[in-house]
Design a protein around this motif. Structure first.
Motif, PDB file in Angstrom:
ATOM      1  N   ILE A 205     -13.567 -26.034  22.192  1.00 44.48           N
ATOM      2  CA  ILE A 205     -12.656 -26.899  21.432  1.00 44.48           C
ATOM      3  C   ILE A 205     -12.009 -26.069  20.334  1.00 44.48           C
ATOM      4  CG2 ILE A 205     -12.393 -29.053  20.189  1.00 44.48           C
ATOM      5  CD1 ILE A 205     -13.388 -29.275  23.130  1.00 44.48           C
ATOM      6  N   GLY A 209      -8.061 -28.893  18.034  1.00 46.01           N
ATOM      7  CA  GLY A 209      -8.685 -29.978  18.790  1.00 46.01           C
ATOM      8  C   GLY A 209      -8.486 -29.929  20.276  1.00 46.01           C
ATOM      9  N   GLN A 211      -8.856 -28.573  24.170  1.00 46.50           N
ATOM     10  CA  GLN A 211      -9.896 -27.923  24.968  1.00 46.50           C
ATOM     11  C   GLN A 211      -9.280 -26.767  25.745  1.00 46.50           C
ATOM     12  OE1 GLN A 211     -10.531 -28.120  28.556  1.00 46.50           O
ATOM     13  NE2 GLN A 211     -12.638 -27.379  28.565  1.00 46.50           N
ATOM     14  N   HIS A 219      -9.598 -33.592  28.580  1.00 47.35           N
ATOM     15  CA  HIS A 219      -9.782 -33.740  27.138  1.00 47.35           C
ATOM     16  C   HIS A 219     -10.348 -35.129  26.819  1.00 47.35           C
ATOM     17  CE1 HIS A 219      -8.487 -32.803  22.897  1.00 47.35           C
ATOM     18  NE2 HIS A 219      -8.566 -34.128  22.822  1.00 47.35           N
ATOM     19  N   LEU A 223     -14.103 -35.857  25.192  1.00 40.49           N
ATOM     20  CA  LEU A 223     -14.239 -36.629  23.964  1.00 40.49           C
ATOM     21  C   LEU A 223     -15.144 -37.839  24.197  1.00 40.49           C
ATOM     22  CD1 LEU A 223     -13.568 -37.299  21.041  1.00 40.49           C
ATOM     23  CD2 LEU A 223     -11.428 -38.343  21.828  1.00 40.49           C
ATOM     24  N   GLY A 247     -16.166 -31.565  16.289  1.00 40.06           N
ATOM     25  CA  GLY A 247     -15.389 -31.575  17.525  1.00 40.06           C
ATOM     26  C   GLY A 247     -14.691 -32.906  17.730  1.00 40.06           C
ATOM     27  N   ARG A 250     -11.669 -33.309  15.483  1.00 41.93           N
ATOM     28  CA  ARG A 250     -10.508 -32.518  15.901  1.00 41.93           C
ATOM     29  C   ARG A 250      -9.879 -33.058  17.179  1.00 41.93           C
ATOM     30  NH1 ARG A 250     -14.211 -28.452  15.194  1.00 41.93           N
ATOM     31  NH2 ARG A 250     -14.046 -27.679  17.334  1.00 41.93           N
ATOM     32  N   MET A 251     -10.700 -33.536  18.102  1.00 37.80           N
ATOM     33  CA  MET A 251     -10.197 -33.941  19.419  1.00 37.80           C
ATOM     34  C   MET A 251      -9.423 -35.253  19.389  1.00 37.80           C
ATOM     35  SD  MET A 251     -13.324 -32.913  21.993  1.00 37.80           S
ATOM     36  CE  MET A 251     -12.323 -33.130  23.471  1.00 37.80           C
ATOM     37  N   SER A 299      -3.790 -24.614  20.889  1.00 30.82           N
ATOM     38  CA  SER A 299      -3.855 -25.105  22.270  1.00 30.82           C
ATOM     39  C   SER A 299      -2.547 -24.883  23.012  1.00 30.82           C
ATOM     40  CB  SER A 299      -4.194 -26.597  22.278  1.00 30.82           C
ATOM     41  OG  SER A 299      -5.417 -26.840  21.629  1.00 30.82           O
TER      42      SER A 299
END
Length: 526
Positions: A205, A209, A211, A219, A223, A247, A250-251, A299
């Motif tokens: 991650i 955020g 992946q 993703h 999550l 994590g 952020r995700m 990302s």
């Protein structure tokens, strides 16, 4: 690893998995998304939906495991068990017991696919969730499931270091953590599971955020996994690792960034639209407030939102090869709740040729040179020559957004650089783009704009294309620097339901001096 497989396959190894079997579970893991009862009814007729593809396996699936590895993994992982349980009838429960017993009889000993850490972890989680219903008033099923889950958990604890080093790791770790908390006697595996979970979150991650595989559907699933683990830890009064909460924090904003105006997900790197209500449920459980992320430089995604218009752009270097598509600099666009410009989606599963076609550059709304992918696909899911540098510069002023991007995916193969510039007005009703090829190579180019199937398109005199959206708004596409044409396409935003669609293509020849293609999408008012 080969030596370990020899050990696991030996007739002596199952003896090492024996031990004390608990009398019952300590807890039952949470499950946020209920199964699909319609798919459950199909399973009653012998049809399993595996990796978005229906497989007719009858009432003896363990003697008819699909040869496709992804479908086989989905079958052994019991991802479909929730669908059967959601059907809710006595027949469904009896059939679920039958399939659990059948698996234990045929695959109760180690098998390379069925006992792979991620597959085993997914199966353990599915069994633990279904256990209370399947074991109720059925002593044989209770004893069988407890004994089998205990043996599987012991093996998973030994083999967790061999889990795949991608998103599948979270399936393995969730199964290990679920078992350690819910199965009495499996407690010693918890520390290793939580330590590995923290490491994978830190590794997979990114700071924004996203992946590492850059797949919105994956993703969402990761999550969800992290959130279910957090809830189970809370139920067991165990403190969550800081990395887990970090994590999640952020995700969640990144998941919001992947949503179109209809609340569903964009199609990048093998994702599908997914269900809006499911996404809402996951975000509610995340308890992370805030708007969608607009810029994700780590990302490699940009979200441009002005007025009712949402544009999502892939501006990242391709990730690991399992689900990666050759769609660098592709974009999707929606207006209100209507999708307009899309990528074609994905078709995992039964046909490698079909799957690879959906991964190709031509299946994305971006430029392609010489009908050659901007990213080379190799065997066994590996990737070869492709973009190593993807540039992105974003400017905003008075509500308007300007994006300057580029990639070098064609540099080694065709001696070309692709630059793409996008400009969106503050009102969101005027989008202007420029695609540039710099270099001396190549014979031809095509800039593709795949249209959602619900968009009605017609070409007018002079080459302009008129677009009518389901919500009633009208748009016009104009292009220069090549010939504008309207061609057939296909849409697999919901992979189990392919739909015919169309695409706007601006194409032309390359003569050694590159190309410059300008285009405009603007809403027709009145």
């Amino acid at each position: 690893m080969a030596l370990k497989h020899l050990l696991y396959a030996s007739p002596i190894y199952p003896i090492t998995l024996r031990g004390r079997v608990p009398a019952d579970l300590r807890l039952v893991p949470p499950r946020f998304r209920p199964g699909d009862s319609a798919r459950g009814r199909a399973i009653l007729k012998g049809e399993f939906m595996l990796v978005s593809y229906p497989c007719q396996l009858g009432d003896a699936p363990w003697r008819n495991v699909p040869p496709n590895p992804a479908q086989g993994a989905a079958l052994h992982g019991f991802s479909w068990l929730g669908d059967l349980m959601a059907q809710g009838s006595d027949d469904a429960i009896r059939l679920a017991r039958h399939h659990v017993k059948g698996w234990a009889e045929i695959f109760g000993r180690w098998d390379a696919l069925a006992w792979r850490p991620d597959v085993l972890g997914a199966r353990l989680s599915a069994w633990l969730v279904a256990y209370p219903v399947l074991s109720r008033d059925n002593e044989k099923t209770r004893l069988l499931m407890l004994a089998s889950m205990t043996a599987q958990a012991r093996h998973l604890g030994r083999s967790i270091a061999a889990m795949p080093r991608d998103g599948r790791a979270f399936d393995a770790l969730k199964g290990l953590i679920d078992a350690a908390i819910c199965l009495p006697g499996a407690d010693p595996m918890l520390d290793a599971g939580l330590t590995s979970l923290s490491s994978e979150i830190q590794r997979q991650i990114k700071a924004d955020g996203g992946q590492i595989e850059r797949n919105p559907s994956l993703h969402l699933a990761i999550l969800e996994t992290c959130l279910e683990i957090r809830v189970l830890l809370g139920q067991a009064h165990i403190e969550s690792p800081g990395e887990l909460q970090g994590g999640i924090d952020r995700m969640a904003p990144m998941l919001r960034a992947f949503r179109h105006g209809d609340g569903r997900l964009a199609l990048f790197n093998g994702s599908c639209e997914d269900n809006r209500s499911d996404i809402d449920v996951i975000l509610t459980h995340a308890e992370v407030r805030g708007k969608a992320l607009t810029s994700a430089p780590h990302s490699g995604f940009q979200r441009l939102t002005t007025g009712k218009t949402v544009i999502l752009v892939d501006t990242g270097v391709p990730g690991p090869g399992r689900t990666t598509h050759a769609g660098t600099l592709s974009f999707e666009m929606s207006y209100g709740k209507d999708r307009m410009i899309v990528n074609c989606g994905s078709k995992p599963g039964e046909d490698p040729d079909w799957r690879d076609a959906m991964r190709a550059t031509a299946a994305h709304s971006t430029l392609i040179a010489d009908e050659t992918n901007s990213l080379e696909f190799l065997d066994k899911g590996r990737i070869g020559v492709g973009p190593t540098t993807v540039s992105c510069r974003r400017k905003e002023a008075d509500g308007a957004i300007w994006l300057e991007t580029g990639h070098d995916g064609y540099q080694r193969t065709l001696a070309l650089q692709h630059l793409r510039n996008l400009y969106v007005t503050a009102e969101g009703d005027d989008i202007r783009g420029e695609d540039v090829l710099e270099g001396t190579g190549g014979r031809e180019f095509a800039v593709r704009f795949h249209l959602h199937p619900d968009v009605h398109a017609s070409q007018a005199e002079g080459g302009a294309v008129l677009l009518k959206l389901p919500g009633g708004s009208g748009w016009q596409f104009q292009g220069s620097g090549g010939t504008v044409a309207l061609e057939e396409s296909i849409y697999l935003g919901r992979p189990d339901n392919p739909r015919r669609s169309e695409q706007i293509v601006v194409s032309g020849a390359l003569d050694g001096s590159g190309a410059r293609i300008k285009w405009r999408l603007h809403r027709i008012k009145g």
